[in-house]
Write a protein that holds these residues in place. Structure first.
Motif, PDB file in Angstrom:
ATOM      1  N   THR A 152       0.849  -1.195   0.000  1.00 54.72           N
ATOM      2  CA  THR A 152       0.000   0.000   0.000  1.00 54.72           C
ATOM      3  C   THR A 152       0.889   1.251   0.000  1.00 54.72           C
ATOM      4  N   VAL A 153       0.299   2.354  -0.382  1.00 58.34           N
ATOM      5  CA  VAL A 153       1.032   3.616  -0.410  1.00 58.34           C
ATOM      6  C   VAL A 153       1.560   3.944   0.990  1.00 58.34           C
ATOM      7  N   ARG A 154       0.752   3.736   2.009  1.00 59.67           N
ATOM      8  CA  ARG A 154       1.179   4.031   3.381  1.00 59.67           C
ATOM      9  C   ARG A 154       2.363   3.157   3.805  1.00 59.67           C
ATOM     10  N   GLN A 155       2.297   1.874   3.453  1.00 54.72           N
ATOM     11  CA  GLN A 155       3.404   0.976   3.789  1.00 54.72           C
ATOM     12  C   GLN A 155       4.691   1.416   3.091  1.00 54.72           C
ATOM     13  N   ILE A 156       4.573   1.755   1.825  1.00 53.86           N
ATOM     14  CA  ILE A 156       5.737   2.201   1.048  1.00 53.86           C
ATOM     15  C   ILE A 156       6.318   3.475   1.664  1.00 53.86           C
ATOM     16  N   ALA A 157       5.439   4.418   1.970  1.00 52.14           N
ATOM     17  CA  ALA A 157       5.883   5.702   2.534  1.00 52.14           C
ATOM     18  C   ALA A 157       6.645   5.487   3.834  1.00 52.14           C
ATOM     19  N   LYS A 158       6.167   4.591   4.650  1.00 53.80           N
ATOM     20  CA  LYS A 158       6.809   4.327   5.940  1.00 53.80           C
ATOM     21  C   LYS A 158       8.203   3.732   5.740  1.00 53.80           C
ATOM     22  N   VAL A 159       8.323   2.794   4.817  1.00 52.10           N
ATOM     23  CA  VAL A 159       9.607   2.143   4.555  1.00 52.10           C
ATOM     24  C   VAL A 159      10.606   3.110   3.922  1.00 52.10           C
ATOM     25  N   VAL A 160      10.144   3.889   2.960  1.00 53.25           N
ATOM     26  CA  VAL A 160      11.034   4.789   2.218  1.00 53.25           C
ATOM     27  C   VAL A 160      11.248   6.115   2.965  1.00 53.25           C
ATOM     28  N   ARG A 161      10.422   6.367   3.968  1.00 56.15           N
ATOM     29  CA  ARG A 161      10.504   7.573   4.804  1.00 56.15           C
ATOM     30  C   ARG A 161      10.228   8.855   4.019  1.00 56.15           C
ATOM     31  N   VAL A 162       9.151   8.814   3.259  1.00 55.59           N
ATOM     32  CA  VAL A 162       8.620  10.010   2.610  1.00 55.59           C
ATOM     33  C   VAL A 162       7.113  10.023   2.869  1.00 55.59           C
ATOM     34  N   SER A 163       6.467  11.110   2.566  1.00 58.64           N
ATOM     35  CA  SER A 163       5.033  11.206   2.823  1.00 58.64           C
ATOM     36  C   SER A 163       4.242  10.332   1.848  1.00 58.64           C
ATOM     37  N   PRO A 164       3.080   9.848   2.291  1.00 61.77           N
ATOM     38  CA  PRO A 164       2.224   9.079   1.372  1.00 61.77           C
ATOM     39  C   PRO A 164       1.857   9.882   0.123  1.00 61.77           C
ATOM     40  N   SER A 165       1.656  11.197   0.284  1.00 60.41           N
ATOM     41  CA  SER A 165       1.295  12.001  -0.896  1.00 60.41           C
ATOM     42  C   SER A 165       2.447  12.049  -1.891  1.00 60.41           C
ATOM     43  N   ALA A 166       3.697  12.077  -1.417  1.00 60.80           N
ATOM     44  CA  ALA A 166       4.848  12.071  -2.326  1.00 60.80           C
ATOM     45  C   ALA A 166       4.907  10.750  -3.085  1.00 60.80           C
TER      46      ALA A 166
END
Length: 182
Positions: free
Chosen positions: A146-160
């Motif tokens: 999911t976008v949220r999971q990716i954002a957390k792992v990559v350490r950027v915002s979900p919107s990015a």
């Protein structure tokens, strides 16, 4: 310059109400405080009409409110004094011109932004996603993260993450490069 002009008229700093935000913003705490302190016989003095409001409608409503409360209005740089019929007329004309000028500025800004986009330039700051992180984001998305999971792992915002995946932003090639000094 504005404050000096008001001080020269004998207005002390304790009687200046200053909003440090755009006049086009609806939430203006200093203007609200000014309105709460006004009593009949007061005079509101502004350096320029656009300091009170950006739209003709707002200026007219505010001046009308001043009138109903028995408060005079004067602009230092614009010949407006609402205690006279001629001053009221001048106010209406200057308010309309101020709104027209603001509309022209917005129009020119939009045209400049469109021309820049047509030439491949985009405003705003650069993406905080490196090319390596972008590749990682795309792989994780292909793996049904999911976008949220990716954002957390990559350490950027979900919107990015979402904007990158939709193609609205590009990775920043300058990220991850080592800086060299001379």
């Amino acid at each position: 310059m504005q404050f000096d002009a008001l001080r020269a008229l004998g207005i002390d700093d304790d009687h200046m109400f200053i909003d440090h935000i755009s006049g086009s913003t609806k939430n203006r705490p200093a203007l609200d405080r000014l309105m709460a302190t006004l009593v009949e016989g007061d005079e509101v003095v502004v350096w320029k009409l656009d300091r009170l409001g950006r739209s003709t409608q707002h200026l007219i409503e505010t001046i009308e409110l001043f009138k109903t409360r028995g408060v005079a209005f004067r602009s230092v740089t614009d010949p407006v004094d609402t205690t006279t019929p001629a001053g009221n007329l001048v106010f209406q004309i200057f308010a309309a011109l101020a709104e027209f000028e603001r509309a022209l500025i917005v129009e020119r800004t939009q045209a400049g932004l469109e021309a820049a986009r047509a030439n491949g330039r985009h405003g705003g700051r650069k993406s905080n996603i490196s090319p390596e992180a972008a590749a990682h984001i795309r792989k994780l998305r292909d793996d049904n993260w999911t976008v949220r999971q990716i954002a957390k792992v990559v350490r950027v915002s979900p919107s990015a993450v979402s904007r990158l995946l939709r193609g609205e932003i590009e990775p920043n090639p300058d990220l991850g490069k080592k800086k060299r000094s001379a």
